[in-house]
Design a protein around this motif. Structure first.
Motif, PDB file in Angstrom:
ATOM      1  N   MET A 190     -26.477   3.637 -43.473  1.00 33.16           N
ATOM      2  CA  MET A 190     -25.454   3.500 -42.447  1.00 33.16           C
ATOM      3  C   MET A 190     -24.139   3.084 -43.093  1.00 33.16           C
ATOM      4  SD  MET A 190     -26.829   4.412 -39.639  1.00 33.16           S
ATOM      5  CE  MET A 190     -25.737   3.880 -38.345  1.00 33.16           C
ATOM      6  N   PRO A 191     -23.019   3.427 -42.469  1.00 32.13           N
ATOM      7  CA  PRO A 191     -21.738   3.041 -43.041  1.00 32.13           C
ATOM      8  C   PRO A 191     -21.560   1.533 -43.030  1.00 32.13           C
ATOM      9  CG  PRO A 191     -21.450   4.021 -40.869  1.00 32.13           C
ATOM     10  CD  PRO A 191     -22.884   4.165 -41.221  1.00 32.13           C
ATOM     11  N   SER A 192     -20.751   1.048 -43.996  1.00 31.48           N
ATOM     12  CA  SER A 192     -20.502  -0.387 -44.077  1.00 31.48           C
ATOM     13  C   SER A 192     -19.514  -0.845 -43.015  1.00 31.48           C
ATOM     14  CB  SER A 192     -19.975  -0.744 -45.468  1.00 31.48           C
ATOM     15  OG  SER A 192     -18.770  -0.047 -45.715  1.00 31.48           O
ATOM     16  N   ALA A 193     -18.736   0.053 -42.481  1.00 27.76           N
ATOM     17  CA  ALA A 193     -17.755  -0.271 -41.444  1.00 27.76           C
ATOM     18  C   ALA A 193     -17.972   0.684 -40.278  1.00 27.76           C
ATOM     19  CB  ALA A 193     -16.337  -0.123 -41.999  1.00 27.76           C
ATOM     20  N   PRO A 194     -17.489   0.323 -39.099  1.00 26.18           N
ATOM     21  CA  PRO A 194     -17.679   1.213 -37.946  1.00 26.18           C
ATOM     22  C   PRO A 194     -16.900   2.518 -38.119  1.00 26.18           C
ATOM     23  CG  PRO A 194     -16.343  -0.703 -37.351  1.00 26.18           C
ATOM     24  CD  PRO A 194     -16.794  -0.906 -38.764  1.00 26.18           C
ATOM     25  N   LEU A 195     -17.419   3.536 -37.488  1.00 27.03           N
ATOM     26  CA  LEU A 195     -16.754   4.829 -37.453  1.00 27.03           C
ATOM     27  C   LEU A 195     -15.677   4.776 -36.386  1.00 27.03           C
ATOM     28  CD1 LEU A 195     -16.815   7.939 -38.267  1.00 27.03           C
ATOM     29  CD2 LEU A 195     -18.163   8.206 -36.182  1.00 27.03           C
ATOM     30  N   LEU A 196     -14.472   5.113 -36.747  1.00 24.57           N
ATOM     31  CA  LEU A 196     -13.363   5.198 -35.804  1.00 24.57           C
ATOM     32  C   LEU A 196     -12.979   6.659 -35.653  1.00 24.57           C
ATOM     33  CD1 LEU A 196     -11.195   2.290 -37.254  1.00 24.57           C
ATOM     34  CD2 LEU A 196     -12.804   2.183 -35.339  1.00 24.57           C
ATOM     35  N   VAL A 197     -12.639   7.066 -34.441  1.00 24.51           N
ATOM     36  CA  VAL A 197     -12.223   8.440 -34.189  1.00 24.51           C
ATOM     37  C   VAL A 197     -10.759   8.425 -33.796  1.00 24.51           C
ATOM     38  CG1 VAL A 197     -12.603  10.518 -32.813  1.00 24.51           C
ATOM     39  CG2 VAL A 197     -14.553   9.118 -33.535  1.00 24.51           C
ATOM     40  N   ASP A 198     -10.000   9.284 -34.447  1.00 21.15           N
ATOM     41  CA  ASP A 198      -8.562   9.376 -34.216  1.00 21.15           C
ATOM     42  C   ASP A 198      -8.177  10.852 -34.238  1.00 21.15           C
ATOM     43  OD1 ASP A 198      -5.955   8.549 -33.819  1.00 21.15           O
ATOM     44  OD2 ASP A 198      -5.753   7.529 -35.727  1.00 21.15           O
ATOM     45  N   ALA A 199      -6.917  11.121 -33.928  1.00 18.24           N
ATOM     46  CA  ALA A 199      -6.416  12.486 -34.048  1.00 18.24           C
ATOM     47  C   ALA A 199      -6.299  12.837 -35.530  1.00 18.24           C
ATOM     48  CB  ALA A 199      -5.054  12.608 -33.366  1.00 18.24           C
ATOM     49  N   PHE A 200      -6.708  14.039 -35.882  1.00 23.94           N
ATOM     50  CA  PHE A 200      -6.532  14.533 -37.243  1.00 23.94           C
ATOM     51  C   PHE A 200      -5.042  14.719 -37.474  1.00 23.94           C
ATOM     52  CE2 PHE A 200      -6.353  17.879 -40.465  1.00 23.94           C
ATOM     53  CZ  PHE A 200      -7.287  17.432 -41.388  1.00 23.94           C
ATOM     54  N   SER A 201      -4.564  14.333 -38.646  1.00 31.99           N
ATOM     55  CA  SER A 201      -3.136  14.431 -38.934  1.00 31.99           C
ATOM     56  C   SER A 201      -2.903  15.068 -40.299  1.00 31.99           C
ATOM     57  CB  SER A 201      -2.491  13.047 -38.905  1.00 31.99           C
ATOM     58  OG  SER A 201      -2.882  12.308 -40.049  1.00 31.99           O
ATOM     59  N   GLU A 202      -1.659  15.348 -40.566  1.00 35.41           N
ATOM     60  CA  GLU A 202      -1.266  15.932 -41.848  1.00 35.41           C
ATOM     61  C   GLU A 202      -1.708  15.055 -43.020  1.00 35.41           C
ATOM     62  OE1 GLU A 202       2.815  17.629 -43.905  1.00 35.41           O
ATOM     63  OE2 GLU A 202       2.770  17.251 -41.750  1.00 35.41           O
ATOM     64  N   ALA A 203      -1.730  13.747 -42.826  1.00 30.83           N
ATOM     65  CA  ALA A 203      -2.139  12.827 -43.888  1.00 30.83           C
ATOM     66  C   ALA A 203      -3.601  13.021 -44.291  1.00 30.83           C
ATOM     67  CB  ALA A 203      -1.911  11.384 -43.441  1.00 30.83           C
ATOM     68  N   HIS A 204      -4.430  13.571 -43.396  1.00 27.40           N
ATOM     69  CA  HIS A 204      -5.848  13.773 -43.694  1.00 27.40           C
ATOM     70  C   HIS A 204      -6.114  15.039 -44.499  1.00 27.40           C
ATOM     71  CE1 HIS A 204      -6.194  11.357 -39.819  1.00 27.40           C
ATOM     72  NE2 HIS A 204      -6.667  10.568 -40.766  1.00 27.40           N
ATOM     73  N   ILE A 205      -5.182  15.967 -44.510  1.00 27.11           N
ATOM     74  CA  ILE A 205      -5.411  17.278 -45.119  1.00 27.11           C
ATOM     75  C   ILE A 205      -5.836  17.178 -46.591  1.00 27.11           C
ATOM     76  CG2 ILE A 205      -4.286  19.445 -45.808  1.00 27.11           C
ATOM     77  CD1 ILE A 205      -2.837  19.369 -43.079  1.00 27.11           C
ATOM     78  N   PRO A 206      -5.131  16.440 -47.450  1.00 22.58           N
ATOM     79  CA  PRO A 206      -5.537  16.415 -48.862  1.00 22.58           C
ATOM     80  C   PRO A 206      -6.965  15.920 -49.077  1.00 22.58           C
ATOM     81  CG  PRO A 206      -3.354  15.466 -48.608  1.00 22.58           C
ATOM     82  CD  PRO A 206      -3.903  15.675 -47.227  1.00 22.58           C
ATOM     83  N   GLU A 207      -7.428  15.012 -48.223  1.00 25.46           N
ATOM     84  CA  GLU A 207      -8.787  14.479 -48.366  1.00 25.46           C
ATOM     85  C   GLU A 207      -9.847  15.532 -48.085  1.00 25.46           C
ATOM     86  OE1 GLU A 207      -9.729  10.424 -46.877  1.00 25.46           O
ATOM     87  OE2 GLU A 207      -7.753  10.590 -45.920  1.00 25.46           O
ATOM     88  N   MET A 208      -9.498  16.543 -47.329  1.00 26.55           N
ATOM     89  CA  MET A 208     -10.482  17.512 -46.859  1.00 26.55           C
ATOM     90  C   MET A 208     -10.579  18.765 -47.720  1.00 26.55           C
ATOM     91  SD  MET A 208     -10.741  18.653 -42.944  1.00 26.55           S
ATOM     92  CE  MET A 208     -11.953  19.871 -42.519  1.00 26.55           C
ATOM     93  N   LEU A 209      -9.625  19.011 -48.564  1.00 29.59           N
ATOM     94  CA  LEU A 209      -9.538  20.287 -49.276  1.00 29.59           C
ATOM     95  C   LEU A 209     -10.707  20.559 -50.212  1.00 29.59           C
ATOM     96  CD1 LEU A 209      -5.712  20.480 -49.979  1.00 29.59           C
ATOM     97  CD2 LEU A 209      -7.040  21.657 -48.199  1.00 29.59           C
ATOM     98  N   ASP A 210     -11.368  19.534 -50.709  1.00 33.57           N
ATOM     99  CA  ASP A 210     -12.480  19.763 -51.643  1.00 33.57           C
ATOM    100  C   ASP A 210     -13.861  19.601 -50.998  1.00 33.57           C
ATOM    101  OD1 ASP A 210     -12.513  17.033 -51.327  1.00 33.57           O
ATOM    102  OD2 ASP A 210     -12.594  16.572 -53.460  1.00 33.57           O
ATOM    103  N   TRP A 211     -13.934  19.578 -49.687  1.00 31.84           N
ATOM    104  CA  TRP A 211     -15.213  19.406 -48.991  1.00 31.84           C
ATOM    105  C   TRP A 211     -16.121  20.631 -49.093  1.00 31.84           C
ATOM    106  CZ3 TRP A 211     -14.742  16.645 -43.600  1.00 31.84           C
ATOM    107  CH2 TRP A 211     -14.267  15.343 -43.781  1.00 31.84           C
ATOM    108  N   PHE A 212     -15.592  21.814 -49.341  1.00 31.90           N
ATOM    109  CA  PHE A 212     -16.361  23.056 -49.270  1.00 31.90           C
ATOM    110  C   PHE A 212     -16.415  23.682 -50.657  1.00 31.90           C
ATOM    111  CE2 PHE A 212     -14.067  22.167 -45.350  1.00 31.90           C
ATOM    112  CZ  PHE A 212     -15.152  21.885 -44.532  1.00 31.90           C
TER     113      PHE A 212
END
Length: 180
Positions: free
Chosen positions: A1-23
């Protein structure tokens, strides 16, 4: 389980670089986003999706699941305002955080936020039939299989079947309460 709670927010431009290597492969990218994306995933493609979230009746909602400030999950809902239907799509959990039980609470919150808008009556999704983990998660949230489109996607030399699932507004509160 995660060490901190899962928070849900709107996806933003700041999240894009984190996602580029997921696939890591074309197959993984198609499983996430369909056959219309280029491999490897490029920031411009996510930027174009993000542009569709603007306005009073956007074409889509985009969600970010965050754990300890790190992008842990991503999901989109394409919106048909005229018919009151959303299509849950492009759901992914950060590969570095898989196996920690994040998908179900993330998608529970995404579904809750979707149905909080009274304009929508139905949430549907397409999932490749070999994606058993995703199908278990969707079923646990109350989605019902409505059919299979056989040999509906071509990825390389392979043909994939697509299952169609749906959840109606009236089914959601009952399922949300009983699955907590």
């Amino acid at each position: 389980m995660p060490s901190a709670p899962l928070l849900v927010d709107a996806f933003s431009e700041a999240h894009i670089p984190e996602m580029l290597d997921w696939f890591s492969s074309l197959e993984a990218l198609v499983q996430w986003g369909g056959p219309g994306l280029s491999f490897p995933l490029e920031a411009r493609e996510l930027d174009a999706m993000l542009a569709q979230t603007a306005g009073t009746e956007p074409e889509r909602f985009m969600f970010a699941g965050l754990v300890d400030g790190k992008l842990a999950g991503h999901a989109q809902v394409a919106l048909d305002w005229q018919n009151g239907v959303g299509r849950l799509s492009r759901v992914a959990i950060n590969p570095a955080l898989r196996g920690r039980g994040l998908a179900r609470p993330f998608l529970r919150e995404v579904t809750e936020r979707f149905f909080a808008n009274p304009s929508f009556e139905r949430l549907e999704l397409n999932v490749y039939t070999f994606n058993e983990a995703a199908i278990r998660t969707y079923r646990s949230l109350g989605f019902r299989e409505e059919g299979v489109r056989r040999s509906s996607a071509k990825v390389g030399d392979a043909r994939w079947d697509t299952a169609i699932y749906g959840l109606l507004r009236g089914e959601w509160p009952e399922r949300a309460i009983s699955s907590q």
